[in-house]
Design a protein around this motif. Structure first.
Motif, short mmCIF file in Angstrom:
data_model
loop_
_atom_site.label_atom_id
_atom_site.label_comp_id
_atom_site.label_asym_id
_atom_site.label_seq_id
_atom_site.Cartn_x
_atom_site.Cartn_y
_atom_site.Cartn_z
N ILE A 1 0.84 -1.20 0.00
CA ILE A 1 0.00 0.00 0.00
C ILE A 1 0.88 1.25 0.00
N GLY A 2 1.94 1.23 0.79
CA GLY A 2 2.88 2.35 0.79
C GLY A 2 3.51 2.55 -0.57
N LEU A 3 3.80 1.46 -1.28
CA LEU A 3 4.38 1.55 -2.62
C LEU A 3 3.40 2.21 -3.58
N VAL A 4 2.15 1.81 -3.52
CA VAL A 4 1.14 2.36 -4.41
C VAL A 4 0.90 3.84 -4.12
N ILE A 5 0.84 4.20 -2.85
CA ILE A 5 0.49 5.57 -2.48
C ILE A 5 1.66 6.53 -2.64
N THR A 6 2.83 6.18 -2.14
CA THR A 6 3.94 7.15 -2.14
C THR A 6 5.22 6.65 -2.79
N GLY A 7 5.27 5.42 -3.23
CA GLY A 7 6.48 4.91 -3.87
C GLY A 7 7.44 4.29 -2.86
N GLY A 8 8.72 4.39 -3.16
CA GLY A 8 9.77 3.76 -2.35
C GLY A 8 9.76 4.13 -0.88
N PRO A 9 9.66 5.42 -0.54
CA PRO A 9 9.64 5.76 0.90
C PRO A 9 8.46 5.13 1.64
N GLY A 10 7.33 4.97 0.97
CA GLY A 10 6.17 4.34 1.60
C GLY A 10 6.43 2.88 1.93
N VAL A 11 7.19 2.19 1.07
CA VAL A 11 7.54 0.80 1.33
C VAL A 11 8.39 0.72 2.59
N ILE A 12 9.35 1.59 2.69
CA ILE A 12 10.25 1.58 3.84
C ILE A 12 9.48 1.89 5.12
N VAL A 13 8.63 2.90 5.09
CA VAL A 13 7.85 3.27 6.28
C VAL A 13 6.90 2.13 6.66
N GLY A 14 6.21 1.54 5.69
CA GLY A 14 5.31 0.42 5.97
C GLY A 14 6.05 -0.77 6.56
N PHE A 15 7.23 -1.05 6.04
CA PHE A 15 8.03 -2.17 6.52
C PHE A 15 8.51 -1.93 7.95
#
Length: 81
Positions: free
Chosen positions: A44-58
């Motif tokens: 979901i972070g990837l879809v919404i904000t890209g790379g930084p969203g993946v890191i934050v979600g993880f």
């Protein structure tokens, strides 16, 4: 009506690790659910904000994986007293 609660207990990092291990040994299905939630949050972070969203979600998923079981156990202990 006013209620006041004061807690004077502390937990060491080693307590968190041992409590987390013990909790997940007793509830193995929750590990699968947590990993699934962590992956979904990252996607979901990837879809919404890209790379930084993946890191934050993880990171949020890992923190929840480590610190929620001790908190749940502590809440149950307080309610049982």
């Amino acid at each position: 009506m006013k209620h006041e609660i004061t807690l004077r207990e502390s937990i060491k990092v080693t307590d968190y690790v041992s409590t987390t291990k013990e909790y997940y040994k007793r509830h193995p299905r929750i590990i699968v659910a947590n990993i699934f939630i962590m992956l979904v949050a990252s996607l979901i972070g990837l879809v919404i904000t890209g790379g930084p969203g993946v890191i934050v979600g993880f990171v949020i998923g890992i923190l929840a994986f480590l610190f929620l079981p001790p908190a749940i156990i502590k809440i149950k202990e307080i309610r049982n007293h």
